[in-house]
Enzyme design. Structure first.
Site, PDB file in Angstrom:
ATOM      1  N   THR A 153      61.649  45.949  23.625  1.00  0.00           N
ATOM      2  CA  THR A 153      60.693  47.053  23.633  1.00  0.00           C
ATOM      3  C   THR A 153      61.304  48.196  22.838  1.00  0.00           C
ATOM      4  O   THR A 153      62.491  48.494  22.988  1.00  0.00           O
ATOM      5  CB  THR A 153      60.329  47.570  25.044  1.00  0.00           C
ATOM      6  OG1 THR A 153      59.764  48.887  24.923  1.00  0.00           O
ATOM      7  CG2 THR A 153      61.503  47.662  25.999  1.00  0.00           C
ATOM      8  N   ILE A 154      60.468  48.822  22.022  1.00  0.00           N
ATOM      9  CA  ILE A 154      60.983  49.969  21.272  1.00  0.00           C
ATOM     10  C   ILE A 154      61.372  51.081  22.235  1.00  0.00           C
ATOM     11  O   ILE A 154      62.166  51.941  21.903  1.00  0.00           O
ATOM     12  CB  ILE A 154      59.975  50.494  20.230  1.00  0.00           C
ATOM     13  CG1 ILE A 154      58.696  51.013  20.895  1.00  0.00           C
ATOM     14  CG2 ILE A 154      59.672  49.465  19.180  1.00  0.00           C
ATOM     15  CD1 ILE A 154      57.862  51.903  19.974  1.00  0.00           C
ATOM     16  N   ASP A 155      60.806  51.061  23.459  1.00  0.00           N
ATOM     17  CA  ASP A 155      61.056  52.154  24.406  1.00  0.00           C
ATOM     18  C   ASP A 155      62.461  52.125  25.006  1.00  0.00           C
ATOM     19  O   ASP A 155      62.902  53.113  25.592  1.00  0.00           O
ATOM     20  CB  ASP A 155      60.031  52.110  25.545  1.00  0.00           C
ATOM     21  CG  ASP A 155      58.633  52.489  25.077  1.00  0.00           C
ATOM     22  OD1 ASP A 155      58.502  52.909  23.919  1.00  0.00           O
ATOM     23  OD2 ASP A 155      57.690  52.361  25.868  1.00  0.00           O
ATOM     24  N   ARG A 169      56.900  76.016   7.786  1.00  0.00           N
ATOM     25  CA  ARG A 169      55.994  75.632   8.873  1.00  0.00           C
ATOM     26  C   ARG A 169      56.772  75.098  10.063  1.00  0.00           C
ATOM     27  O   ARG A 169      57.929  74.705   9.943  1.00  0.00           O
ATOM     28  CB  ARG A 169      55.099  74.474   8.416  1.00  0.00           C
ATOM     29  CG  ARG A 169      53.965  74.883   7.560  1.00  0.00           C
ATOM     30  CD  ARG A 169      53.194  73.640   7.106  1.00  0.00           C
ATOM     31  NE  ARG A 169      52.079  74.046   6.275  1.00  0.00           N
ATOM     32  CZ  ARG A 169      51.549  73.290   5.329  1.00  0.00           C
ATOM     33  NH1 ARG A 169      52.026  72.104   5.078  1.00  0.00           N
ATOM     34  NH2 ARG A 169      50.519  73.747   4.624  1.00  0.00           N
ATOM     35  N   MET A 212      56.509  57.385  20.256  1.00  0.00           N
ATOM     36  CA  MET A 212      56.233  56.625  21.482  1.00  0.00           C
ATOM     37  C   MET A 212      57.353  56.821  22.490  1.00  0.00           C
ATOM     38  O   MET A 212      58.452  57.267  22.137  1.00  0.00           O
ATOM     39  CB  MET A 212      56.033  55.147  21.154  1.00  0.00           C
ATOM     40  CG  MET A 212      54.651  54.868  20.585  1.00  0.00           C
ATOM     41  SD  MET A 212      54.342  53.095  20.461  1.00  0.00           S
ATOM     42  CE  MET A 212      52.624  53.120  19.959  1.00  0.00           C
ATOM     43  N   ARG A 217      56.807  56.053  26.771  1.00  0.00           N
ATOM     44  CA  ARG A 217      55.902  56.309  27.898  1.00  0.00           C
ATOM     45  C   ARG A 217      56.631  56.956  29.077  1.00  0.00           C
ATOM     46  O   ARG A 217      56.276  58.033  29.525  1.00  0.00           O
ATOM     47  CB  ARG A 217      55.301  54.972  28.319  1.00  0.00           C
ATOM     48  CG  ARG A 217      54.453  54.996  29.553  1.00  0.00           C
ATOM     49  CD  ARG A 217      53.811  53.648  29.749  1.00  0.00           C
ATOM     50  NE  ARG A 217      52.860  53.385  28.689  1.00  0.00           N
ATOM     51  CZ  ARG A 217      51.610  53.852  28.682  1.00  0.00           C
ATOM     52  NH1 ARG A 217      51.167  54.562  29.678  1.00  0.00           N
ATOM     53  NH2 ARG A 217      50.804  53.590  27.679  1.00  0.00           N
ATOM     54  N   GLU A 275      55.622  60.690  23.735  1.00  0.00           N
ATOM     55  CA  GLU A 275      54.206  60.675  24.149  1.00  0.00           C
ATOM     56  C   GLU A 275      54.015  60.883  25.658  1.00  0.00           C
ATOM     57  O   GLU A 275      52.978  61.359  26.099  1.00  0.00           O
ATOM     58  CB  GLU A 275      53.552  59.350  23.738  1.00  0.00           C
ATOM     59  CG  GLU A 275      54.238  58.153  24.410  1.00  0.00           C
ATOM     60  CD  GLU A 275      53.668  56.799  24.065  1.00  0.00           C
ATOM     61  OE1 GLU A 275      52.694  56.698  23.306  1.00  0.00           O
ATOM     62  OE2 GLU A 275      54.232  55.812  24.570  1.00  0.00           O
ATOM     63  N   HIS A 303      52.329  53.792  16.200  1.00  0.00           N
ATOM     64  CA  HIS A 303      52.573  52.373  15.921  1.00  0.00           C
ATOM     65  C   HIS A 303      53.347  52.132  14.625  1.00  0.00           C
ATOM     66  O   HIS A 303      53.841  51.025  14.419  1.00  0.00           O
ATOM     67  CB  HIS A 303      51.235  51.616  15.875  1.00  0.00           C
ATOM     68  CG  HIS A 303      50.537  51.608  17.200  1.00  0.00           C
ATOM     69  ND1 HIS A 303      49.752  52.653  17.618  1.00  0.00           N
ATOM     70  CD2 HIS A 303      50.528  50.703  18.208  1.00  0.00           C
ATOM     71  CE1 HIS A 303      49.274  52.384  18.826  1.00  0.00           C
ATOM     72  NE2 HIS A 303      49.734  51.214  19.209  1.00  0.00           N
ATOM     73  N   ARG A 362      56.641  50.617  15.286  1.00  0.00           N
ATOM     74  CA  ARG A 362      56.728  49.264  15.856  1.00  0.00           C
ATOM     75  C   ARG A 362      56.706  48.206  14.743  1.00  0.00           C
ATOM     76  O   ARG A 362      57.128  47.071  14.945  1.00  0.00           O
ATOM     77  CB  ARG A 362      55.551  49.016  16.814  1.00  0.00           C
ATOM     78  CG  ARG A 362      55.606  49.806  18.078  1.00  0.00           C
ATOM     79  CD  ARG A 362      55.262  48.999  19.317  1.00  0.00           C
ATOM     80  NE  ARG A 362      54.018  48.308  19.249  1.00  0.00           N
ATOM     81  CZ  ARG A 362      52.976  48.520  20.080  1.00  0.00           C
ATOM     82  NH1 ARG A 362      53.081  49.425  21.032  1.00  0.00           N
ATOM     83  NH2 ARG A 362      51.883  47.827  19.990  1.00  0.00           N
TER      84      ARG A 362
HETATM   85  O1  F6P Z   1      55.474  49.504  25.427  1.00  0.00           O
HETATM   86  C1  F6P Z   1      55.839  50.114  24.250  1.00  0.00           C
HETATM   87  C2  F6P Z   1      54.858  51.086  23.773  1.00  0.00           C
HETATM   88  O2  F6P Z   1      55.324  51.261  22.494  1.00  0.00           O
HETATM   89  C3  F6P Z   1      54.725  52.414  24.528  1.00  0.00           C
HETATM   90  O3  F6P Z   1      55.640  53.387  24.150  1.00  0.00           O
HETATM   91  C4  F6P Z   1      53.325  52.840  24.198  1.00  0.00           C
HETATM   92  O4  F6P Z   1      52.785  53.705  25.166  1.00  0.00           O
HETATM   93  C5  F6P Z   1      52.612  51.556  24.166  1.00  0.00           C
HETATM   94  O5  F6P Z   1      53.537  50.600  23.700  1.00  0.00           O
HETATM   95  C6  F6P Z   1      51.365  51.561  23.324  1.00  0.00           C
HETATM   96  O6  F6P Z   1      50.964  50.286  23.055  1.00  0.00           O
HETATM   97  P1  F6P Z   1      49.556  49.789  22.551  1.00  0.00           P
HETATM   98  O7  F6P Z   1      48.857  50.944  21.942  1.00  0.00           O
HETATM   99  O8  F6P Z   1      49.892  48.739  21.562  1.00  0.00           O
HETATM  100  O9  F6P Z   1      48.875  49.229  23.748  1.00  0.00           O
END
Ligand code: F6P
Length: 341
Positions: free
Chosen positions: A124-126, A161, A168, A170, A220, A271, A274
């Site tokens: 996971t990128i997270d 500016r 991303m 969560r 986010e 995205h 990703r």
């Molecule tokens: O789970 C990884 C993640 O990149 C989160 O950071 C993000 O909220 C989510 O995927 C968004 O995924 P998608 O828009 O593809 O459902």
């Protein structure tokens, strides 16, 4: 021995490199591999294709996943969970390698209790999975984000500016803090530390007084001290109950401009980070994870996940990996906060 392999949840760079490694190691062990399409959805629908090394020869550096992915949760409906187990039998799958994050691997662990022989690979990128120092895809996402923030810094400087960059993240601010630090951002806001709008504005003014421009990086999932809910302009939830995020950057930019009078824009990387080719680190990690996952299957060790600990790849229990999310620790936050105060 026939090994099934699937990719579930949000994609990231390096998934194809894992698939390639699984196929290569499996063939070396005399095993067959079958690629399950669209994550758990492929086991509900018995949608799978045989994979040989010739199918994966050229995918080490490609983004996305040749197996496709989905956020399908087969545990939402008991009939789907039964279909998964029945189709595993029907497809002749003796063991499954599930490449995923908290949701995909949470399902893997629960299905292991129902008899599925499964090994997890953390991606996971997270970077928010426990029991591994790092998840696959994170390094690539940080490098892409750093590059984009570098570019934003120069345009912010040219125009005097303020630019807010939303990335991303969560529940965890790993991408924001690592990319923000690496790119010399003036302020980083992460879900682990709710922010105060007055403090944010004071900080931005300080940066602009010093050099004429400012860059704020916000994850986010960042929230305000005064109202703990997610700040999102999106609506809807996925099959795992996660609300769709996106919009905190725009919200902040509006507030900063309103409160300080400074011209402020927002950019959402979303995205972008990703997709694309994996970093060298992720290509190597993916390859080591894929090989180690097949080795666990060979040893008959299931309900486990491969993980990186220091420089070594070690097996850990899936139950521990999915028990608790790994968020940005205070040690890291306190060590770097001097740049953001
Ligand atoms: O789970 C990884 C993640 O990149 C989160 O950071 C993000 O909220 C989510 O995927 C968004 O995924 P998608 O828009 O593809 O459902």
């Amino acid at each position: 021995m026939k090994i099934g392999v699937l990719t579930g949840g949000g994609d990231c760079a390096g998934l194809n490199a894992v698939i390639r490694a699984v196929v290569k190691r499996a063939e070396d062990c005399g095993f067959q591999v079958i690629g399950v399409k669209y994550g758990w959805a492929g086991l509900i629908d018995a949608d799978a294709v045989p994979l040989s090394y010739t199918d994966v020869l050229e995918i080490l550096d490609t983004g996305g996943t040749i197996l496709k992915t989905s956020r399908t949760n087969p545990l939402k409906n008991p009939a789907d969970a039964e279909k998964v187990l029945a189709n595993v039998k029907k497809l002749g799958i003796d063991a499954l390698v599930a490449i995923g994050g908290e949701d995909t691997l949470g399902v893997a662990h629960k299905l292991a209790a129902k008899g599925l022989k499964v090994v997890g690979v953390p991606k996971t990128i997270d970077n928010d999975l426990s029991s591994t120092d790092v998840t696959l895809g994170f390094d690539s996402a940080v490098n892409v984000s750093m590059d984009m923030i570098d570019r934003i810094r120069t345009t912010a400087a040219s125009h005097d500016r303020v630019i807010v960059v939303e990335v991303m993240g969560r529940h965890a601010g790993w991408i924001a803090i690592q990319a923000g630090l690496a790119a010399g951002a003036d302020l980083v806001l992460i879900p682990e530390h709710p922010f105060d709008l007055d403090e944010v504005c004071q900080h931005v003014k300080k940066a602009v007084d010093a050099k004429g421009s400012g860059v704020v990086v916000v994850a986010e999932g960042a929230t305000m001290k005064t109202s703990p809910g997610a700040i999102s302009k999106e609506s809807g939830v996925d099959e795992f109950g996660h609300v769709r995020l996106g919009g905190v950057g725009e919200f902040l930019a509006d507030e900063i401009e309103k409160r300080t009078g400074l011209e402020t824009r927002s950019v959402t990387l979303g995205h972008f980070v990703r997709g694309g080719s994996p970093s060298a680190f992720d290509r190597v990690l993916a390859t080591r994870f894929g090989v180690a996952a097949v080795d666990l299957v060979k040893e008959g060790k299931f309900d486990m996940m491969v993980s990186l600990r220091g420089t070594r790849i070690v097996p850990v229990k899936l139950v521990e990996a999915v028990a608790k999310l790994k968020t940005v620790d205070d040690a890291l936050f306190n060590a770097v906060r001097t740049f953001f105060e």
